[in-house]
Design an enzyme around this catalytic site. Structure first.
Site, short mmCIF file in Angstrom:
data_model
loop_
_atom_site.label_atom_id
_atom_site.label_comp_id
_atom_site.label_asym_id
_atom_site.label_seq_id
_atom_site.Cartn_x
_atom_site.Cartn_y
_atom_site.Cartn_z
N GLY A 34 0.81 -1.21 0.00
CA GLY A 34 0.00 0.00 0.00
C GLY A 34 0.84 1.26 0.00
O GLY A 34 0.42 2.32 -0.47
N PHE A 35 2.07 1.20 0.58
CA PHE A 35 2.95 2.37 0.62
C PHE A 35 3.62 2.58 -0.73
O PHE A 35 3.74 3.69 -1.22
CB PHE A 35 4.00 2.18 1.72
CG PHE A 35 4.88 3.38 1.96
CD1 PHE A 35 4.51 4.33 2.90
CD2 PHE A 35 6.06 3.56 1.25
CE1 PHE A 35 5.31 5.44 3.13
CE2 PHE A 35 6.86 4.67 1.48
CZ PHE A 35 6.49 5.60 2.42
N LYS A 80 12.17 1.23 0.39
CA LYS A 80 10.72 1.34 0.20
C LYS A 80 10.39 2.77 -0.23
O LYS A 80 10.62 3.73 0.51
CB LYS A 80 9.98 0.97 1.49
CG LYS A 80 8.47 0.91 1.32
CD LYS A 80 7.80 0.06 2.39
CE LYS A 80 7.89 0.66 3.77
NZ LYS A 80 7.04 -0.08 4.74
N ASP A 85 -0.94 -3.77 12.60
CA ASP A 85 -0.99 -4.46 11.31
C ASP A 85 -0.16 -5.74 11.35
O ASP A 85 0.67 -5.99 10.48
CB ASP A 85 -0.50 -3.54 10.19
CG ASP A 85 -1.00 -3.98 8.82
OD1 ASP A 85 -1.94 -4.80 8.78
OD2 ASP A 85 -0.46 -3.51 7.81
#
Length: 872
Positions: free
Chosen positions: A520-521, A539, A641
């Protein structure tokens, strides 16, 4: 062809045509490309495009467009935005219909914010929605389903659904201040007379007065307010059988006020031979699973006589409501009429004084329901406020002093103007001017003034946004370059700052061949820093992602001050030229999920399959990392999460918890009292792992991590994705001591009987619906350490008889219609422990109560805001 054969074929065709009204559904995903279809990965249902000549409006391409959403399942991935009226015309057979509308609340289109969309809907002669805003009505839920029902009368060949963008009065009735929006439309046929039936004389209660009440088919529509499986788990549309109406039945726990009572699941052998349909409650009135579980008060007769079991609901004032209560007598202690009798109160009004399920249903195990109409007084409010509607059941002094309820439905009836619409709840955030549109302007001057005003407003709005972003950027720059002398520089502390050019060199200018993950990032690249001496994972935030600066800052804030062997290390970051990039230590063996080799997976697992002891060590390491988070710095950190894709493995198979973008700092407390209180926040997490209590109440605690970890434990044991783990079935297998029937068969001969029993015990405790019954992560760590010791000791003895063989063929079942297992449990698991019985809060059974073995607290299947199963 023989005339008799022709007649037989005609009868078959006609019967199929008539049955279509009950079993055939129409699923429309608004915004799908023209004349296409798409299958939902979660329930397998096929959705078709709304751009179809059979029913689509002719002006669809002129007054609307499709938008893509950040969702993983249909129909929420794509929606339709419209700025003028659009009418869908469906050719349907006469009879009662369900019409369900699907909305993704966080819709985004141009500069219009989620709270600024507004949709009105008219169906034939009924007003179903007026200026409806999904975001304001979502209450933090990741999606909304609004369900209506009405009858298509004989002679009405079409169902016309007219969608209109909401009009907000601003001095001119022609001024449009919003876009309309919808994701999906579902049309389902309902059996005649199930809900809307003129011949069914009900009774309305107003000011304690009982009056006759009859629903007028041609002028009445219903909106489903609540549908609950009382004493049971969530029943999704796939399990609403027979009938094919795809109704969802929610669990009732979140609506109970005061004493919660107990869930009662009768003996499966008893249930399998009962719960037959009847004239009072045909098979499609409610799914069998609803009638097979109930909620009661417990076996303390003295206390039961002094209290009620009460549910509370929020409803719209000024409407009539049908309250339907479902019952089925399944208690082995009730054998004759007048042995269990109760009173029923709705909104404080005594609606039934001497109610005996056995008497009214006509026998044991026969389902039934009773309908009541309640007139909720008050004017339709202008601010969307609601009022409370209560249901209370009270036992009378008989043989069994207890109550029983299996299911509940509350349906709002349209008023005399054929209206069901109510105002939106107020928006508590900062209002932003939405896109202005005009329709049918009466003069060119008005259009010019509105256009100029819109341009000026837009320029001012853009200026404000740019100024705000510039100021925030300066704040972030101060934060990261430690211009604030009160905080040491991240550059000289535990986190390095990299330039964008350094990152480009490390990743070969973000070479696509170096991508090792997506989430999602954004994308994750493998890179090298320090002249190639250190491998890292890079990332990079995707500019289209709905995650962003908040997750970026949270990750840096958390990992810069946390260091633990079982937490992934953050090496540095880059926030240059609009980029937000995080640099971590490289974990060469990927994620835990990569090595579970899911059974029935479509893709072939290319990674090494983990043996049991390795899985146990990974679970233990992950638990130690979470234990550190929950106990660090006298202020717990809630990960929020926890899942198998966020457990990374280094070259030595050491487990490390990763991805802290959603983490929250919990309420401050002393080390000896960690976990006091909760954090109220918008629900975020991952589908399949989300704590049901957090999802329903928005109250986040460290026990939410414990729940997610428990799901992951069963995922590791069974080699099944979290989205495919049927937790009620898993718990049933554990309770009946046949957990071995669902274990990953590749683990045969690797797990000791005692280790399997203990592993199932701690996993089941973690996924308790009541968070107070879940263990702390410290308790989980101690249990896993003990299991590892048991496993190692058994392996050292070399005695293969201590290991469980999961390839044994048997007829054992964990639940379903057959109920109990046919296997002798003592052969496979240790009999030194009472496994799987929920004894917390229960009492010793007597002749007037149910035994503890009939009680079970289950975890609910829940949906979450984030559906991506991959690590971000």
């Amino acid at each position: 062809m023989n005339w008799s054969i022709k007649l037989l074929i005609l009868i078959i065709v006609v019967s199929c045509m008539t049955s279509d009204a009950l079993y055939t559904s129409l699923l429309i995903n608004c915004g799908l490309p023209k004349s296409t279809q798409s299958e939902s990965p979660l329930d397998g249902r096929v959705w078709q495009s709304d751009d179809d000549l059979a029913f689509a409006p002719s002006n669809l391409d002129i007054v609307s467009t499709n938008v893509l959403e950040n969702a993983d399942d249909l129909p929420y991935k794509v929606g339709r935005v419209f700025w003028s009226d659009i009418t869908y015309t469906f050719s349907v057979t006469p009879g009662p219909k369900f019409v369900r509308l699907y909305f993704f609340p966080n819709v985004s289109y141009n500069t219009t914010l989620p709270h600024q969309f507004s949709t009105s809907l008219f169906a034939n002669s009924f007003t179903l929605l007026h200026n409806f805003n999904p975001f304001l009505n979502s209450q933090g839920k990741p999606f909304i389903i609004v369900e209506f029902q009405f009858i298509i009368q004989n002679g009405e060949n079409n169902l016309n659904l007219i969608f209109s963008p909401g009009i907000i009065s601003n001095g001119s009735p022609d001024t449009r201040l919003s876009y309309g929006y919808v994701n999906g439309i579902e049309i389902e046929s309902i059996p005649d007379g199930l809900y809307l039936d003129e011949s069914n004389l009900m009774y309305a209660y107003v000011n304690n007065q009982k009056i006759g009440y009859s629903v007028q088919n041609d002028s009445t529509a219903f909106q489903t307010a609540y549908r609950l499986n009382v004493g049971g788990e969530i029943v999704d549309g796939r399990n609403d059988n027979p009938g094919g109406m795809k109704r969802k039945w929610d669990a009732d726990e979140n609506y109970i006020v005061g004493e919660r009572g107990i869930k009662l699941e009768p003996d499966p052998n008893l249930v399998s031979s009962t719960t037959n349909s009847s004239q009072e409650a045909p098979a499609y009135a409610a799914p069998k699973i609803v009638y097979e579980t109930t909620r009661s008060m417990g076996d303390n007769s003295y206390l039961n006589l002094k209290r009620n079991l009460t549910w509370m609901f929020q409803v719209d004032p000024g409407f009539d409501y049908v309250v339907r209560l479902h019952f089925c007598e399944l208690s082995a202690y009730v054998t004759k009429i007048n042995e269990r009798v109760m009173e029923m109160y709705i909104d404080g009004i005594l609606v039934e004084q001497y109610f005996d399920i056995l008497l009214d249903a006509g026998g044991f195990g026969i389902p039934m329901y009773k309908d009541f109409v309640i007139k909720v007084p008050g004017d339709n409010p202008t601010n969307g406020s609601k009022v409370a509607l209560s249901l209370a059941l009270h036992p009378l002094n008989r043989i069994v002093i207890d109550i029983s309820l299996s299911g509940l439905e509350i349906m709002k009836l349209s008023d005399t103007a054929r209206n069901l619409a109510v105002p939106n709840p107020p928006y508590n955030g900062t209002h932003t001017t939405s896109l202005n549109r005009t329709r049918n302007a009466k003069s060119s001057n008005r259009k010019t003034i509105i256009t100029i005003g819109s341009v000026i407003t837009g320029l001012l709005l853009v200026s404000v946004i740019i100024l705000a972003l510039f100021r925030r950027r300066l704040q972030y720059k101060k934060l990261f370059t430690s211009a604030n002398s009160s905080r040491p520089s991240l550059q000289t502390d535990l986190c390095r700052r990299f330039s964008l050019s350094q990152i480009r060199v490390a990743t070969h200018d973000f070479d696509q061949n170096l991508i090792i993950g997506r989430g999602g990032f954004g994308k994750v690249y493998k890179g090298c820093i320090d002249g190639g001496a250190t491998h890292v994972a890079v990332k990079r935030l995707n500019s289209t992602s709905k995650q962003g600066e908040q997750e970026f800052l949270t990750e840096i804030e958390m990992l810069s001050r946390l260091r633990h062997r079982h937490l992934v290390s953050l090496i540095g970051y880059c926030d240059e030229k609009g980029e937000m990039i995080l640099i971590y230590e490289y974990m060469p063996r990927g994620t835990l999920r990569d090595h579970l080799n899911y059974r029935d997976a479509k893709e072939t697992c290319k990674n090494e399959v983990l043996p049991w002891k390795q899985r146990l060590k990974i679970c233990l390491g992950s638990a130690r990392g979470l234990e550190y988070l929950h106990g660090a710095n006298k202020q717990l950190i809630i990960h929020r999460d926890v899942k198998s894709t966020n457990i990374l493995l280094d070259d030595k198979w050491t487990a490390k918890v990763s991805d802290f973008g959603l983490s929250k700092v919990g309420p401050a407390s002393d080390t000896s009292d960690i976990g006091v209180g909760h954090v109220s926040t918008i629900v975020k997490g991952s589908f399949g792992y989300l704590d049901p209590e957090y999802y329903q109440r928005g109250q986040l605690t460290e026990k939410s991590d414990v729940y997610s970890f428990g799901v992951m434990l069963f995922e590791v044991l069974c080699a099944r994705p979290a989205v495919e783990l049927n937790l009620p079935t898993v718990r049933a297998c554990y309770t009946k001591r046949i957990l071995y029937t669902i274990v990953d068969p590749t683990l045969t001969g690797q797990i000791t009987h005692e280790c399997l029993s203990k592993f199932g015990e701690i996993a089941e405790l973690c996924i308790r619906a009541n968070r107070d019954e879940r263990p702390s992560m410290r308790d989980v760590v101690l249990s896993l350490e003990f299991m590892l010791t048991l496993q190692q000791t058994a392996e050292n003895t070399g005695d293969v008889s201590l290991m469980v063989d999961f390839t044994i063929s048997s007829n054992a079942t964990c639940g379903g219609e057959n109920g109990a297992s046919t296997i002798s449990f003592g052969e496979y698991v240790s009999e030194s422990r009472a496994v799987g019985i929920d004894t917390q809060g229960s009492t010793v059974a007597n002749n007037n109560a149910v035994t503890n073995s009939h009680m079970e607290v289950k975890s609910a299947s829940v949906f979450s805001e984030i559906f991506d199963l991959r690590a971000r």
